[in-house]
Design a protein around this motif. Structure first.
Motif, PDB file in Angstrom:
ATOM      1  N   MET A 124     -59.214 -16.642 -61.644  1.00 52.49           N
ATOM      2  CA  MET A 124     -57.957 -16.742 -62.353  1.00 52.49           C
ATOM      3  C   MET A 124     -56.767 -16.651 -61.401  1.00 52.49           C
ATOM      4  O   MET A 124     -55.658 -17.013 -61.754  1.00 52.49           O
ATOM      5  N   THR A 125     -56.972 -16.132 -60.203  1.00 50.93           N
ATOM      6  CA  THR A 125     -55.901 -16.036 -59.230  1.00 50.93           C
ATOM      7  C   THR A 125     -55.718 -17.363 -58.511  1.00 50.93           C
ATOM      8  O   THR A 125     -56.653 -18.138 -58.362  1.00 50.93           O
ATOM      9  N   GLY A 126     -54.481 -17.619 -58.069  1.00 50.88           N
ATOM     10  CA  GLY A 126     -54.218 -18.856 -57.354  1.00 50.88           C
ATOM     11  C   GLY A 126     -52.770 -18.922 -56.916  1.00 50.88           C
ATOM     12  O   GLY A 126     -51.926 -18.105 -57.316  1.00 50.88           O
ATOM     13  N   PHE A 127     -52.465 -19.922 -56.084  1.00 46.59           N
ATOM     14  CA  PHE A 127     -51.113 -20.084 -55.564  1.00 46.59           C
ATOM     15  C   PHE A 127     -50.875 -21.555 -55.262  1.00 46.59           C
ATOM     16  O   PHE A 127     -51.777 -22.272 -54.807  1.00 46.59           O
ATOM     17  N   GLY A 128     -49.638 -22.001 -55.520  1.00 50.37           N
ATOM     18  CA  GLY A 128     -49.256 -23.375 -55.192  1.00 50.37           C
ATOM     19  C   GLY A 128     -47.797 -23.424 -54.788  1.00 50.37           C
ATOM     20  O   GLY A 128     -46.957 -22.727 -55.372  1.00 50.37           O
ATOM     21  N   LYS A 129     -47.495 -24.227 -53.795  1.00 49.26           N
ATOM     22  CA  LYS A 129     -46.115 -24.353 -53.320  1.00 49.26           C
ATOM     23  C   LYS A 129     -45.848 -25.796 -52.930  1.00 49.26           C
ATOM     24  O   LYS A 129     -46.635 -26.412 -52.212  1.00 49.26           O
ATOM     25  N   VAL A 130     -44.716 -26.338 -53.411  1.00 49.98           N
ATOM     26  CA  VAL A 130     -44.337 -27.721 -53.131  1.00 49.98           C
ATOM     27  C   VAL A 130     -42.823 -27.766 -52.942  1.00 49.98           C
ATOM     28  O   VAL A 130     -42.075 -27.073 -53.646  1.00 49.98           O
ATOM     29  N   THR A 131     -42.365 -28.596 -52.008  1.00 46.31           N
ATOM     30  CA  THR A 131     -40.934 -28.792 -51.766  1.00 46.31           C
ATOM     31  C   THR A 131     -40.562 -30.235 -52.035  1.00 46.31           C
ATOM     32  O   THR A 131     -41.235 -31.154 -51.561  1.00 46.31           O
ATOM     33  N   GLU A 158     -42.623 -22.578 -56.293  1.00 48.83           N
ATOM     34  CA  GLU A 158     -43.744 -21.687 -56.011  1.00 48.83           C
ATOM     35  C   GLU A 158     -44.319 -21.181 -57.324  1.00 48.83           C
ATOM     36  O   GLU A 158     -43.569 -20.787 -58.222  1.00 48.83           O
ATOM     37  N   ILE A 159     -45.624 -21.194 -57.429  1.00 52.63           N
ATOM     38  CA  ILE A 159     -46.282 -20.683 -58.626  1.00 52.63           C
ATOM     39  C   ILE A 159     -47.508 -19.901 -58.207  1.00 52.63           C
ATOM     40  O   ILE A 159     -48.268 -20.318 -57.343  1.00 52.63           O
ATOM     41  N   LYS A 160     -47.684 -18.738 -58.788  1.00 56.32           N
ATOM     42  CA  LYS A 160     -48.853 -17.907 -58.485  1.00 56.32           C
ATOM     43  C   LYS A 160     -49.417 -17.339 -59.777  1.00 56.32           C
ATOM     44  O   LYS A 160     -48.702 -17.201 -60.779  1.00 56.32           O
ATOM     45  N   SER A 161     -50.687 -17.015 -59.741  1.00 55.83           N
ATOM     46  CA  SER A 161     -51.375 -16.527 -60.932  1.00 55.83           C
ATOM     47  C   SER A 161     -52.273 -15.356 -60.574  1.00 55.83           C
ATOM     48  O   SER A 161     -52.962 -15.378 -59.553  1.00 55.83           O
ATOM     49  N   LEU A 162     -52.224 -14.325 -61.412  1.00 60.09           N
ATOM     50  CA  LEU A 162     -53.102 -13.162 -61.280  1.00 60.09           C
ATOM     51  C   LEU A 162     -53.890 -13.002 -62.572  1.00 60.09           C
ATOM     52  O   LEU A 162     -53.676 -13.719 -63.548  1.00 60.09           O
ATOM     53  N   ASN A 163     -54.799 -12.051 -62.603  1.00 61.17           N
ATOM     54  CA  ASN A 163     -55.668 -11.857 -63.762  1.00 61.17           C
ATOM     55  C   ASN A 163     -54.883 -11.343 -64.971  1.00 61.17           C
ATOM     56  O   ASN A 163     -54.004 -10.494 -64.844  1.00 61.17           O
ATOM     57  N   SER A 164     -55.232 -11.854 -66.141  1.00 58.03           N
ATOM     58  CA  SER A 164     -54.648 -11.383 -67.392  1.00 58.03           C
ATOM     59  C   SER A 164     -55.525 -11.849 -68.546  1.00 58.03           C
ATOM     60  O   SER A 164     -56.186 -12.877 -68.448  1.00 58.03           O
TER      61      SER A 164
END
Length: 286
Positions: A1-8, A19-25
């Motif tokens: 469920m965790t992850g990260f993404g970054k784009v310019t 920037e987008i990030k995800s943690l457990n929920s």
């Protein structure tokens, strides 16, 4: 469920970083921070994130850096002056030194910098929206890679529990014989008591049937196989895997309570340890 993404995204007069990030929920807990100029598009972004990400504590941050001299951000001179007078007066009253870098201090305070939201061209929004979409795709790719790793972990752990279950077999018949012999020997020590041997045999059979673990072994093996089959599902199955893990735990606990054998109880403890490791990792599954 965790992850990260970054784009310019590079625009003629600005650089937009997503920037987008995800943690457990347990569900989708979405936090969005975007410049005021894009605020009217926030609901659209939220709906798209809801459809694509399903679960997780998700933080989306869009930051704009102006390249040229033109910028929609404006310094609120009146607010800056008001803060300056208050801090100057308060420092004298309390006898504390004034800031050495006034602008760094003042411009961090609320309402000192305002963004004058204007019209966003369709071309600009398409560039920003495309950056957000690509950042989400990268986050999903990150999740997919983590999911492949978790799958290998689950398969290994479930395999260990299956191996431990097979280790129970050699002790099962030995356990039954020991219980039968112990009961018979204890009765022989009470020589003055007469008992009906046929009735004793019936009671022994009833007692040993209560200690029989064949059903628990079969159900546990079925739960382990069901867990592995569920891993093959395309859509998020984290909650379902959690329910199956609970059922696995119930069968392991019943094995422990019925075992009445030291070596079997050691095996049960090892099963519980591996199952706890599985439950911890299930929190990472959609």
């Amino acid at each position: 469920m965790t992850g990260f993404g970054k784009v310019t995204a590079e625009l003629p007069d600005k650089k937009v970083t997503v920037e987008i990030k995800s943690l457990n929920s347990k569900q989708l807990d979405l936090s969005v921070r975007i410049p005021a100029v894009y605020r009217e598009r926030e609901m659209q972004l939220r709906n798209e994130l809801l459809q694509r990400l399903e679960r997780g504590k998700v933080d989306l941050n869009i930051n704009v850096e102006y390249i040229g001299r033109d910028t929609s951000a404006r310094i609120n001179a009146a607010a800056v002056a008001g803060y300056y007078e208050q801090i100057h007066e308060l420092a004298g009253r309390l006898g504390v030194p004034e800031p050495t870098d006034w602008f760094a201090t003042l411009l961090r305070l609320p309402e000192t910098v305002r963004s004058e939201a204007g019209e966003v061209s369709e071309a600009e929004w398409q560039a920003v929206h495309g950056a957000v979409s690509e950042a989400v795709t990268r986050l999903i790719d990150f999740r997919t890679q983590e999911g492949a790793m978790l799958r290998r972990v689950f398969e290994q752990k479930i395999g260990i529990i299956g191996d431990l279950l097979r280790e129970v077999d050699p002790y099962e018949q030995e356990r039954v014989e020991k219980i039968r012999s112990r009961l018979t020997e204890n009765l022989k020590k009470i020589s003055e008591v007469e008992y009906d041997r046929n009735r004793l045999e019936q009671e022994l059979i009833y007692y040993l049937e209560k200690l029989d673990i064949n059903e628990e072994k079969d159900r546990l093996a079925n739960h382990l196989n069901y867990f592995l089959r569920t891993l093959d599902s395309e859509h998020g199955q984290g909650k379902k895997l959690g329910f199956i893990a609970q059922e696995i735990g119930r069968e392991i606990n019943t094995l422990g309570s019925k075992s009445n054998h030291a070596e079997m109880q050691i095996i049960v403890v090892r099963m519980k340890d591996v199952l706890e490791q599985i439950k911890e990792q299930i929190l990472n599954v959609l």
